[in-house]
Enzyme design. Sequence first.
Site, mmCIF file in Angstrom:
data_model
loop_
_atom_site.group_PDB
_atom_site.id
_atom_site.type_symbol
_atom_site.label_atom_id
_atom_site.label_comp_id
_atom_site.label_asym_id
_atom_site.label_seq_id
_atom_site.Cartn_x
_atom_site.Cartn_y
_atom_site.Cartn_z
ATOM 1 N N LYS A 52 0.830 -1.217 0.000
ATOM 2 C CA LYS A 52 0.000 0.000 0.000
ATOM 3 C C LYS A 52 0.855 1.255 0.000
ATOM 4 O O LYS A 52 0.481 2.277 -0.587
ATOM 5 C CB LYS A 52 -0.957 -0.001 1.204
ATOM 6 N N ILE A 96 -2.956 -9.706 -5.886
ATOM 7 C CA ILE A 96 -1.557 -9.301 -5.720
ATOM 8 C C ILE A 96 -0.949 -8.926 -7.070
ATOM 9 O O ILE A 96 -0.261 -7.909 -7.205
ATOM 10 C CB ILE A 96 -0.759 -10.420 -5.002
ATOM 11 N N GLU A 131 -2.869 -14.299 -17.574
ATOM 12 C CA GLU A 131 -3.808 -14.985 -16.683
ATOM 13 C C GLU A 131 -4.396 -16.200 -17.406
ATOM 14 O O GLU A 131 -4.944 -16.078 -18.500
ATOM 15 C CB GLU A 131 -4.920 -14.011 -16.256
ATOM 16 N N ALA A 155 2.728 -14.243 -9.440
ATOM 17 C CA ALA A 155 1.706 -13.943 -8.414
ATOM 18 C C ALA A 155 0.516 -14.875 -8.634
ATOM 19 O O ALA A 155 -0.567 -14.446 -9.011
ATOM 20 C CB ALA A 155 1.284 -12.480 -8.509
ATOM 21 N N GLY A 214 -0.803 -17.036 -6.386
ATOM 22 C CA GLY A 214 -1.482 -17.463 -5.177
ATOM 23 C C GLY A 214 -0.497 -17.837 -4.076
ATOM 24 O O GLY A 214 0.720 -17.742 -4.256
ATOM 25 N N HIS A 249 -23.468 15.819 2.187
ATOM 26 C CA HIS A 249 -23.256 16.236 0.809
ATOM 27 C C HIS A 249 -22.165 17.298 0.763
ATOM 28 O O HIS A 249 -22.172 18.200 1.600
ATOM 29 C CB HIS A 249 -24.554 16.821 0.236
HETATM 30 P P1 FAD Z 1 1.321 -14.088 8.294
HETATM 31 O O1 FAD Z 1 1.134 -12.644 8.220
HETATM 32 O O2 FAD Z 1 1.902 -14.792 7.115
HETATM 33 O O3 FAD Z 1 2.244 -14.338 9.563
HETATM 34 C C1 FAD Z 1 2.705 -15.601 9.896
HETATM 35 C C2 FAD Z 1 3.953 -15.430 10.735
HETATM 36 O O4 FAD Z 1 4.305 -16.690 11.262
HETATM 37 C C3 FAD Z 1 5.163 -14.940 9.951
HETATM 38 O O5 FAD Z 1 5.709 -13.832 10.612
HETATM 39 C C4 FAD Z 1 6.127 -16.115 9.970
HETATM 40 O O6 FAD Z 1 7.492 -15.726 10.035
HETATM 41 C C5 FAD Z 1 5.719 -16.819 11.255
HETATM 42 N N1 FAD Z 1 6.018 -18.252 11.281
HETATM 43 C C6 FAD Z 1 5.692 -19.180 10.349
HETATM 44 N N2 FAD Z 1 6.071 -20.406 10.752
HETATM 45 C C7 FAD Z 1 6.655 -20.230 11.973
HETATM 46 C C8 FAD Z 1 7.222 -21.120 12.920
HETATM 47 N N3 FAD Z 1 7.269 -22.441 12.700
HETATM 48 N N4 FAD Z 1 7.724 -20.597 14.056
HETATM 49 C C9 FAD Z 1 7.671 -19.262 14.301
HETATM 50 N N5 FAD Z 1 7.130 -18.384 13.459
HETATM 51 C C10 FAD Z 1 6.627 -18.868 12.310
HETATM 52 N N6 FAD Z 1 -4.343 -8.836 3.138
HETATM 53 C C11 FAD Z 1 -5.215 -7.865 3.398
HETATM 54 O O7 FAD Z 1 -6.144 -8.075 4.174
HETATM 55 N N7 FAD Z 1 -5.101 -6.622 2.816
HETATM 56 C C12 FAD Z 1 -4.101 -6.344 1.947
HETATM 57 O O8 FAD Z 1 -4.015 -5.225 1.438
HETATM 58 C C13 FAD Z 1 -3.161 -7.354 1.644
HETATM 59 N N8 FAD Z 1 -2.150 -7.106 0.790
HETATM 60 C C14 FAD Z 1 -1.222 -8.079 0.563
HETATM 61 C C15 FAD Z 1 -0.182 -7.800 -0.318
HETATM 62 C C16 FAD Z 1 0.791 -8.748 -0.566
HETATM 63 C C17 FAD Z 1 1.929 -8.427 -1.524
HETATM 64 C C18 FAD Z 1 0.722 -10.014 0.096
HETATM 65 C C19 FAD Z 1 1.793 -11.052 -0.137
HETATM 66 C C20 FAD Z 1 -0.324 -10.303 0.964
HETATM 67 C C21 FAD Z 1 -1.305 -9.338 1.198
HETATM 68 N N9 FAD Z 1 -2.388 -9.585 2.051
HETATM 69 C C22 FAD Z 1 -3.306 -8.611 2.280
HETATM 70 C C23 FAD Z 1 -2.559 -10.885 2.718
HETATM 71 C C24 FAD Z 1 -2.096 -10.800 4.187
HETATM 72 O O9 FAD Z 1 -0.737 -10.424 4.218
HETATM 73 C C25 FAD Z 1 -2.303 -12.136 4.864
HETATM 74 O O10 FAD Z 1 -3.631 -12.555 4.718
HETATM 75 C C26 FAD Z 1 -1.984 -12.026 6.356
HETATM 76 O O11 FAD Z 1 -0.650 -11.621 6.552
HETATM 77 C C27 FAD Z 1 -2.225 -13.354 7.051
HETATM 78 O O12 FAD Z 1 -1.926 -13.219 8.396
HETATM 79 P P2 FAD Z 1 -1.428 -14.452 9.269
HETATM 80 O O13 FAD Z 1 -1.240 -13.912 10.645
HETATM 81 O O14 FAD Z 1 -2.312 -15.611 9.072
HETATM 82 O O15 FAD Z 1 -0.018 -14.881 8.638
HETATM 83 P P1 AMP Z 2 -4.795 -15.274 -6.678
HETATM 84 O O1 AMP Z 2 -4.818 -16.698 -6.189
HETATM 85 O O2 AMP Z 2 -6.073 -14.523 -6.513
HETATM 86 O O3 AMP Z 2 -3.598 -14.512 -6.190
HETATM 87 O O4 AMP Z 2 -4.621 -15.359 -8.268
HETATM 88 C C1 AMP Z 2 -3.600 -16.091 -8.907
HETATM 89 C C2 AMP Z 2 -3.969 -16.217 -10.374
HETATM 90 O O5 AMP Z 2 -2.874 -16.806 -11.098
HETATM 91 C C3 AMP Z 2 -5.182 -17.113 -10.644
HETATM 92 O O6 AMP Z 2 -6.169 -16.348 -11.280
HETATM 93 C C4 AMP Z 2 -4.637 -18.224 -11.545
HETATM 94 O O7 AMP Z 2 -5.559 -18.588 -12.556
HETATM 95 C C5 AMP Z 2 -3.395 -17.586 -12.179
HETATM 96 N N1 AMP Z 2 -2.400 -18.576 -12.657
HETATM 97 C C6 AMP Z 2 -1.946 -19.685 -12.014
HETATM 98 N N2 AMP Z 2 -1.023 -20.373 -12.774
HETATM 99 C C7 AMP Z 2 -0.894 -19.669 -13.947
HETATM 100 C C8 AMP Z 2 -0.106 -19.835 -15.155
HETATM 101 N N3 AMP Z 2 0.746 -20.865 -15.329
HETATM 102 N N4 AMP Z 2 -0.238 -18.921 -16.156
HETATM 103 C C9 AMP Z 2 -1.084 -17.857 -16.001
HETATM 104 N N5 AMP Z 2 -1.853 -17.666 -14.904
HETATM 105 C C10 AMP Z 2 -1.778 -18.536 -13.877
#
Ligand code: FAD
Ligand code: AMP
Length: 480
Positions: free
Chosen positions: A59, A193, A212, A277, A279, A452
Site C-alpha cells: 500500500k 496481488i 492470466e 503472483a 497465489g 453532501h
Molecule cells: P502471516 O502474516 O503470514 O504471519 C505468519 C507469521 O508466522 C510470519 O511472521 C512467519 O514468520 C511466522 N512463522 C511461520 N512459521 C513459523 C514457525 N514455525 N515458528 C515461528 N514463526 C513462524 N491482506 C489484506 O487483508 N489486505 C491487503 O491489502 C493485503 N495485501 C497483501 C499484499 C501482498 C503483496 C501479500 C503477499 C499479501 C497481502 N495480504 C493482504 C494478505 C495478508 O498479508 C495475509 O492474509 C496475512 O498476513 C495473514 O496473516 P497471518 O497472521 O495468518 O499470517
Molecule cells: P490469486 O490466487 O487470486 O492470487 O490469483 C492467482 C492467479 O494466477 C489465478 O487467477 C490463476 O488462474 C493464475 N495462474 C496460475 N497459474 C498460472 C499460469 N501458469 N499462467 C497464467 N496464470 C496462472
Amino acid sequence: MSDKFDVIIIGAGPGGYVAAIKGAQLGLKVACVENWTSKDGKQQVLGGTCLNVGCIPSKALLEISHKFEEANHGFAEQGIEVKDPSINVAKMMERKDGIVKQLTGGIAQLFKANGVTPIHGRGRLLANRQVEVTDNDGNTKTYEADNVVIATGSNPIEIPPAPMTEGFIVDSEGALEFDKVPKRLGVIGAGVIGLELGSVWARLGSEVTVLEALDTFLPAVDQQVAKDALKQFKKQGLDIKLKARVTGTSVKRNLVNVTYEDAKGEQEQKFDKLIVAVGRRPNTDNLLAADSGVNLDERGFIFVDDYCQTDAPGVWAIGDVVRGPMLAHKASEEGVMVVERIAGHKPQVNYDCIPNVIYTHPEVAWVGKTEEQLKAEGEAYKVGTFPFAANGRAMAANAAMGLVKIIADEKSDRILGFHVTGPQASEIVAQGVIAMEFGSSAEDLALTCFAHPTLSESVHEAALAVGDGAIHVANRRKKK
Ligand code: FAD
Ligand code: AMP
C-alpha cells in the site's frame, strides 16, 4: 521466566500478534513465537507477511505511485503545472521501509505494554500442547501451554514453468524491492496481488503485461463490477491477457523469455523482470510433530471447525494457514475469537461479512454475494446501482469512475451483497459491512441521511435505486 503459559501463539502476523495482545488484555499469560529476523540477523521482527512484505509495503508503494501517476497524467487537466516529474526509486523504497519499521517496532512495544512474552525462534508443535522452539543458533527449548494457537500464515506458490531466478523472476516480496523501474514487466496471475503490483510499476513507467490462465477476469468479483474495473485498467495501459497460460521461462542476455499458450497457440514475450503472483499456500513446513494430533485438510490447510479448533484438544489455528480468504483482517478476527473462547466467552466470526479489497485505481471492494452467486443459488434478488460519474465529489476529486452496486433480497429487501469499484472503495465498503452486520434492508440505507457532497452519497443513491429509483440519474420509469 516460567516456561508454562496459558496460551502460546506460533506466528506474529496479524492473526498471531492480535491474538496475543487481546489474550493478554483478557488476563491470560501469553507467549508469541516468531522466527522472522532483521536483515542484520540480530533482532526478531514482528508483524508477519502483512506488515513486512504484504499489505503495508504494497500500500505504501501504491499510494506513492498513484501520486506520481496523478502528477504525470492528472494534474494538467486540473490546472496544476509541474515540469517532468521523476521518481526516485531509492527514496520511495526508503519511505516504504520506514513505514514498515515503524509499524513492526510498534508491535514490539505493544507486546511489552501488554505483558506478552516474545520468543525468538522457529516453533514446532509436539504432543500435549508442547512447543519446541529452535533459535537462530540451532539451540532448542520446549515450552508448555494450556492452549496453543497456530498462526504461521502462508508463502507464495512457485510454479514449475517459472522458477524464482534472482534479479529476474521474483515473487511478490521481490516485486516490492526493485531498485529501478523495469522497462518491460511481466506478471503471471491477474489476482489481487498481481493487479496491485502490476499497477505500482505501470504507474511508475513500466510496460506491464499480465498473463492470466483463466478466461474470466476476477471470477470471485461481481462481473458487472469486474468488467467496469477491467475497462479502467486497460485504459491505464495494463495489458491484461486472459486465457494465457504460462508454460515456460528462460533467462538469457538479461531478459526473461516467457512462453505461454493462448487461443491462437504458443506465444512468446520478453521482459526485463517477471513477477509470479499465482497465489499462496499455507505454511505448515516442519511445523507439526507426527503425534501433535493436528490434521491437514485435502488442500494442505490446517483442518479447523467454525471456531478454529483443530483436531487436537486445546490447539487452535487461525489466518492464512486455515480455510477461508487469505486476508489480514480475517486472520485478526479469528485471533480475537480464539482467545476470547479460551477466556470462556462464546464469540463467533461472521464469515458472511468479511470485506475484500483490491487496492488498484479504481479500487474494487465488496462484501457478501455477487449476482452470479445468487443466480447459481436460485435466489430472487433486486439490484440498485449508481455511477460515480454522477457524483459531484468524485468529479471534484478527478475520480469520477466506477459504481456502487447493492443487491437485496427480492422479498425482505435485506442486503445480500455490496459491491464498489471507484475512488476510496476500500473505505466505502465498510458501510456495506456495517449494514449487513446489522441485518439492514436497502431501504434502511435509503432512509439514512448522508452528508453532501461525499463519495458515500453513491451508496445512498444505489440503495434508492434498489427501491423507487436514484435521484441523480435518469431512471427508466417503473411500470406500476
Ligand atoms: P502471516 O502474516 O503470514 O504471519 C505468519 C507469521 O508466522 C510470519 O511472521 C512467519 O514468520 C511466522 N512463522 C511461520 N512459521 C513459523 C514457525 N514455525 N515458528 C515461528 N514463526 C513462524 N491482506 C489484506 O487483508 N489486505 C491487503 O491489502 C493485503 N495485501 C497483501 C499484499 C501482498 C503483496 C501479500 C503477499 C499479501 C497481502 N495480504 C493482504 C494478505 C495478508 O498479508 C495475509 O492474509 C496475512 O498476513 C495473514 O496473516 P497471518 O497472521 O495468518 O499470517
Ligand atoms: P490469486 O490466487 O487470486 O492470487 O490469483 C492467482 C492467479 O494466477 C489465478 O487467477 C490463476 O488462474 C493464475 N495462474 C496460475 N497459474 C498460472 C499460469 N501458469 N499462467 C497464467 N496464470 C496462472
